[in-house]
Design an enzyme around this catalytic site. Structure first.
Site, PDB file in Angstrom:
ATOM      1  N   GLU A 289       0.824  -1.202   0.000  1.00  0.00           N
ATOM      2  CA  GLU A 289       0.000   0.000   0.000  1.00  0.00           C
ATOM      3  C   GLU A 289       0.868   1.267   0.000  1.00  0.00           C
ATOM      4  O   GLU A 289       0.442   2.329  -0.435  1.00  0.00           O
ATOM      5  CB  GLU A 289      -0.914  -0.016   1.235  1.00  0.00           C
ATOM      6  CG  GLU A 289      -2.289   0.538   0.964  1.00  0.00           C
ATOM      7  CD  GLU A 289      -3.287   0.229   2.064  1.00  0.00           C
ATOM      8  OE1 GLU A 289      -4.280  -0.449   1.786  1.00  0.00           O
ATOM      9  OE2 GLU A 289      -3.067   0.652   3.217  1.00  0.00           O
ATOM     10  N   HIS A 310       7.071 -26.980  -0.606  1.00  0.00           N
ATOM     11  CA  HIS A 310       6.423 -28.097  -1.288  1.00  0.00           C
ATOM     12  C   HIS A 310       5.279 -27.630  -2.180  1.00  0.00           C
ATOM     13  O   HIS A 310       4.489 -28.438  -2.648  1.00  0.00           O
ATOM     14  CB  HIS A 310       5.934 -29.114  -0.244  1.00  0.00           C
ATOM     15  CG  HIS A 310       7.069 -29.668   0.568  1.00  0.00           C
ATOM     16  ND1 HIS A 310       7.638 -30.896   0.324  1.00  0.00           N
ATOM     17  CD2 HIS A 310       7.779 -29.124   1.587  1.00  0.00           C
ATOM     18  CE1 HIS A 310       8.637 -31.094   1.173  1.00  0.00           C
ATOM     19  NE2 HIS A 310       8.739 -30.030   1.955  1.00  0.00           N
ATOM     20  N   LYS A 424     -14.178   0.668  -4.131  1.00  0.00           N
ATOM     21  CA  LYS A 424     -15.279   1.096  -3.247  1.00  0.00           C
ATOM     22  C   LYS A 424     -16.316   1.878  -4.054  1.00  0.00           C
ATOM     23  O   LYS A 424     -17.515   1.675  -3.905  1.00  0.00           O
ATOM     24  CB  LYS A 424     -14.742   2.004  -2.137  1.00  0.00           C
ATOM     25  CG  LYS A 424     -13.867   1.305  -1.126  1.00  0.00           C
ATOM     26  CD  LYS A 424     -13.499   2.274  -0.011  1.00  0.00           C
ATOM     27  CE  LYS A 424     -12.413   1.709   0.875  1.00  0.00           C
ATOM     28  NZ  LYS A 424     -11.857   2.700   1.780  1.00  0.00           N
TER      29      LYS A 424
HETATM   30  O1  PA5 Z   1      -3.421   1.555   5.957  1.00  0.00           O
HETATM   31  C1  PA5 Z   1      -4.538   2.002   5.762  1.00  0.00           C
HETATM   32  O2  PA5 Z   1      -4.781   3.218   5.881  1.00  0.00           O
HETATM   33  C2  PA5 Z   1      -5.717   1.112   5.413  1.00  0.00           C
HETATM   34  O3  PA5 Z   1      -5.339  -0.197   5.254  1.00  0.00           O
HETATM   35  C3  PA5 Z   1      -6.769   1.164   6.508  1.00  0.00           C
HETATM   36  O4  PA5 Z   1      -6.191   0.765   7.708  1.00  0.00           O
HETATM   37  C4  PA5 Z   1      -7.948   0.254   6.190  1.00  0.00           C
HETATM   38  O5  PA5 Z   1      -8.494   0.583   4.957  1.00  0.00           O
HETATM   39  C5  PA5 Z   1      -9.024   0.396   7.254  1.00  0.00           C
HETATM   40  O6  PA5 Z   1      -9.442   1.716   7.375  1.00  0.00           O
HETATM   41  P1  PA5 Z   1     -10.225   2.226   8.633  1.00  0.00           P
HETATM   42  O7  PA5 Z   1      -9.365   2.052   9.826  1.00  0.00           O
HETATM   43  O8  PA5 Z   1     -10.502   3.673   8.349  1.00  0.00           O
HETATM   44  O9  PA5 Z   1     -11.484   1.410   8.734  1.00  0.00           O
END
Ligand code: PA5
Length: 448
Positions: A289, A310, A424
């Site tokens: 990310e 394996h 989304k």
């Molecule tokens: O690293 C990030 O920002 C994302 O992975 C969020 O943690 C994830 O989308 C969850 O978001 P939230 O904590 O707002 O529900």
């Protein structure tokens, strides 16, 4: 650096020592940018000095809340997705006995995760279990609006209120969310839940050392003081110097970027310890990310050896040569276990009798490294002495720090995640969410 040793000598066939040292000036700039908070995403750098600034009062408060939950619940549901659960799960799985679910005499509540998928079957089966168990819920969402955890919490809130009554249910619910905004914050105020704040300047995937991770980890019976101390000691070491020889995070960031430039586009995080499976998932999110942007970035993958030798071993040995491996190596087991002698010796394993299983595992690790390096898979080795709170805290901070540097070397903002919104938007449009009418028309035309 205490708790972490980095060995990059097995990349030299692809990236030379001189090439690495030639990056000292370049990395020095990024190091400064990170510490002085002058680069891209600088409003999300609260994690840099987080370990050393965790308030002891907060730790105490979390431990008190954790004890209350531990006293009333045999099962605790941790609701969250991405950065709002992977850090907690990484640490809990790494430091807990995986068989404790079956142990009626276990000391700690069993932790179950929800809000990280949209499977109807998963939620039905979870609610069926909760009919039979004394439980509590920790709901975690920074934005407070993420669909997966919101749906899970809606279901579980109904269940827990029916089971214990609305008033008593409140003692079994804790929310971890933004200080002021978001639907979860609003709901928590309205309902009177205990809440913990997520700092504004710490993004989800960097939040394991905030209440996001610390509360579930403390509930699981793990010493959060030691975890933070391990991270704090790593912070001290890594924020002290940008010198390649004295800062393993600097060396790791440079090495993986140079491997990437040589066409090694996939990094496989490898472990020889099943407890680390979710640590790998946490690492995958951290790097994927943070770096996968602007049509670039190393693809972070993970395998669990020896199991995956394996299954994936064949590909790693002889498939497309665009991969390198980073191995997390643990020097000592928590307890020794020796292979017994057998009079019959039908399995012909008596040559191993009296040896610890760790010794066999270490030779599997070494043998795999030699084979993969021979197969043109460069190998980075990260060694920790023991799987415990301190070394895990150090490892978390090490990877976070290297990730920030590595993202800056790549030229991206490592602290945002704009691409996550695309699915989304389509999902909401397909579900006819108010406000998504335009996108709905576009998508439905495309699907005709
Ligand atoms: O690293 C990030 O920002 C994302 O992975 C969020 O943690 C994830 O989308 C969850 O978001 P939230 O904590 O707002 O529900």
């Amino acid at each position: 650096m205490k708790n972490i040793t980095l060995d990059i000598s097995k990349v030299f066939d692809v990236v030379g020592r001189n090439e690495i040292y030639s990056q000292q000036n370049e990395i020095g700039k990024h190091y400064k940018t990170l510490l002085q908070k002058t680069g891209k995403g600088n409003d999300f750098l609260g994690w840099v000095n987080l370990p050393s600034s965790v308030n002891p009062k907060l730790i105490k408060d979390i431990e008190t809340s954790a004890k209350k939950i531990r006293d009333i619940a045999e099962v605790v549901i941790v609701i969250g997705i991405g950065g709002s659960y992977l850090g907690a799960r990484a640490v809990i799985d790494a430091l807990s006995n995986p068989f404790s679910a079956m142990d009626n005499k276990r000391k700690n509540p069993y932790i179950i995760y929800a809000g990280n998928n949209l499977s109807e079957d998963y939620h039905t089966e979870l609610l069926e279990l909760l009919d039979k168990k004394d439980y509590a819920v920790i709901v975690i969402s920074k934005s407070g609006t993420t669909t997966e955890p919101a749906i899970a919490f809606r279901l579980i809130k109904n269940h827990i209120e029916e089971k214990y009554g609305k008033e008593k249910a409140k003692d079994r619910i804790i929310a971890v969310t933004d200080k002021t905004k978001g639907a979860l914050k609003k709901l928590s105020i309205n309902e009177g839940y205990t809440t913990y704040d997520i700092p504004d300047d710490v993004g989800g995937r960097f939040s394991v050392l905030t209440p996001v991770g610390l509360l579930p980890i403390a509930i699981a019976g793990i010493d959060i003081k030691k975890l933070v101390a391990g991270a704090s000691s790593a912070e001290k070491d890594l924020c002290e110097t940008d010198d390649i020889d004295n800062n393993p995070a600097v060396l790791y960031a440079i090495t993986r970027n140079l491997l990437y430039q040589k066409g090694k586009h996939i990094e496989i995080l490898t472990n020889f310890q099943p407890h680390l499976q979710y640590f790998t998932e946490w690492w995958k999110q951290l790097y994927g990310e943070s770096e996968g942007k602007e049509n670039k970035g190393i693809f972070p993958a993970g395998v669990n050896f020896t199991a995956d030798l394996h299954s994936m071993g064949q590909y790693i040995q002889e498939g497309l040569r665009n991969i390198f491996e980073t191995v997390i190596s643990i020097e000592q087991p928590k307890k020794k276990l020796f292979i017994p002698y057998d009079k019959e010796n039908l399995d012909e394993l008596n040559f191993l009798a009296g040896k610890g299983i760790q010794e066999v595992n270490k030779m599997a690790e070494l043998g795999t490294m030699i084979a993969h390096v021979d197969g043109n898979v460069p190998n980075i080795k990260i060694t920790i002495p023991l799987l415990n709170e301190e070394s895990l805290g150090a490892l978390i901070y090490f990877f976070e720090f290297a990730c920030g540097l590595s993202g800056y070397m790549l030229g991206v903002n490592p602290f945002d995640q704009p691409g996550v919104e695309a699915y989304k938007k389509n999902m909401f449009a397909l579900l006819d969410k108010p406000g998504f009418e335009e996108q709905s028309k576009i998508i439905k035309t495309r699907l005709e």
